[in-house]
Design a protein around this motif. Structure first.
Motif, PDB file in Angstrom:
ATOM      1  N   PHE A  66       0.868  -1.167   0.000  1.00 30.28           N
ATOM      2  CA  PHE A  66       0.000   0.000   0.000  1.00 30.28           C
ATOM      3  C   PHE A  66       0.903   1.214   0.000  1.00 30.28           C
ATOM      4  N   SER A  67       0.901   1.968  -1.078  1.00 27.60           N
ATOM      5  CA  SER A  67       1.743   3.159  -1.115  1.00 27.60           C
ATOM      6  C   SER A  67       0.918   4.359  -1.549  1.00 27.60           C
ATOM      7  N   THR A  68       1.256   5.493  -0.998  1.00 29.91           N
ATOM      8  CA  THR A  68       0.590   6.735  -1.362  1.00 29.91           C
ATOM      9  C   THR A  68       1.601   7.648  -2.039  1.00 29.91           C
ATOM     10  N   PHE A  69       1.102   8.505  -2.909  1.00 25.62           N
ATOM     11  CA  PHE A  69       1.978   9.458  -3.589  1.00 25.62           C
ATOM     12  C   PHE A  69       1.154  10.583  -4.186  1.00 25.62           C
ATOM     13  N   LYS A  70       1.837  11.637  -4.555  1.00 29.94           N
ATOM     14  CA  LYS A  70       1.243  12.754  -5.288  1.00 29.94           C
ATOM     15  C   LYS A  70       1.778  12.704  -6.713  1.00 29.94           C
ATOM     16  N   LEU A  71       0.958  13.117  -7.635  1.00 30.47           N
ATOM     17  CA  LEU A  71       1.336  13.178  -9.034  1.00 30.47           C
ATOM     18  C   LEU A  71       2.110  14.465  -9.286  1.00 30.47           C
ATOM     19  N   LYS A  72       3.150  14.391 -10.111  1.00 33.87           N
ATOM     20  CA  LYS A  72       3.896  15.591 -10.480  1.00 33.87           C
ATOM     21  C   LYS A  72       2.978  16.580 -11.176  1.00 33.87           C
ATOM     22  N   HIS A  73       3.219  17.857 -10.949  1.00 33.01           N
ATOM     23  CA  HIS A  73       2.459  18.909 -11.600  1.00 33.01           C
ATOM     24  C   HIS A  73       2.604  18.765 -13.117  1.00 33.01           C
ATOM     25  N   GLY A  74       1.494  18.855 -13.818  1.00 34.77           N
ATOM     26  CA  GLY A  74       1.499  18.794 -15.275  1.00 34.77           C
ATOM     27  C   GLY A  74       1.340  17.407 -15.859  1.00 34.77           C
ATOM     28  N   VAL A  75       1.350  16.364 -15.031  1.00 33.44           N
ATOM     29  CA  VAL A  75       1.164  15.000 -15.515  1.00 33.44           C
ATOM     30  C   VAL A  75      -0.329  14.677 -15.502  1.00 33.44           C
ATOM     31  N   SER A  76      -0.835  14.184 -16.609  1.00 33.95           N
ATOM     32  CA  SER A  76      -2.267  13.857 -16.699  1.00 33.95           C
ATOM     33  C   SER A  76      -2.528  12.453 -16.157  1.00 33.95           C
ATOM     34  N   GLU A  77      -3.765  12.225 -15.762  1.00 39.50           N
ATOM     35  CA  GLU A  77      -4.124  10.887 -15.299  1.00 39.50           C
ATOM     36  C   GLU A  77      -4.007   9.865 -16.420  1.00 39.50           C
ATOM     37  N   SER A  78      -4.276  10.251 -17.643  1.00 40.71           N
ATOM     38  CA  SER A  78      -4.146   9.286 -18.744  1.00 40.71           C
ATOM     39  C   SER A  78      -2.677   8.871 -18.913  1.00 40.71           C
ATOM     40  N   GLU A  79      -1.748   9.793 -18.699  1.00 39.65           N
ATOM     41  CA  GLU A  79      -0.318   9.449 -18.734  1.00 39.65           C
ATOM     42  C   GLU A  79       0.035   8.515 -17.583  1.00 39.65           C
TER      43      GLU A  79
END
Length: 111
Positions: A17-30
């Motif tokens: 189980f890991s949590t993270f934040k997505l980098k700014h500018g990265v889309s969910e489709s990517e």
């Protein structure tokens, strides 16, 4: 439709189980494409791998979950990422994660 409880899934014994934040500018489709590449290239043929899912919280925190036959098998599967150099199938996924935001833990099913 009635949902099954985990007691109906005898093979499930542990998880990552890991949590993270997505980098700014990265889309969910990517992100989704990178996750699919990682699962297919790293986990899909591994013994003890039961499944993978990606969740998203209201605060834009993502949760990566690997289901396995045991806690130790989940840890072994995740160790396949490597510690640098990383497994090629994981690189695109890693590039999408905000540096320093990932928190990783392993759990054993107890009931």
């Amino acid at each position: 439709m009635k949902l099954k409880s985990l007691s109906d899934i005898p093979a499930f014994g542990g998880m990552e189980f890991s949590t993270f934040k997505l980098k700014h500018g990265v889309s969910e489709s990517e992100l989704f494409a990178a996750v699919d590449k990682m699962v297919e290239g790293l986990y899909s043929t591994e013994e003890g791998f039961l499944g993978h899912t990606l969740l998203k919280g209201m605060d834009d925190t993502y949760v990566d979950v690997v289901f396995a036959t045991s806690q130790s098998r989940a840890a072994e599967l995740c160790a396949k990422w490597g510690a640098g150099p990383f497994a090629p199938a994981c690189l695109s996924y890693l590039e999408k994660i905000e540096e320093g935001s990932a928190k990783l833990a392993f759990f054993q099913r107890i009931k």
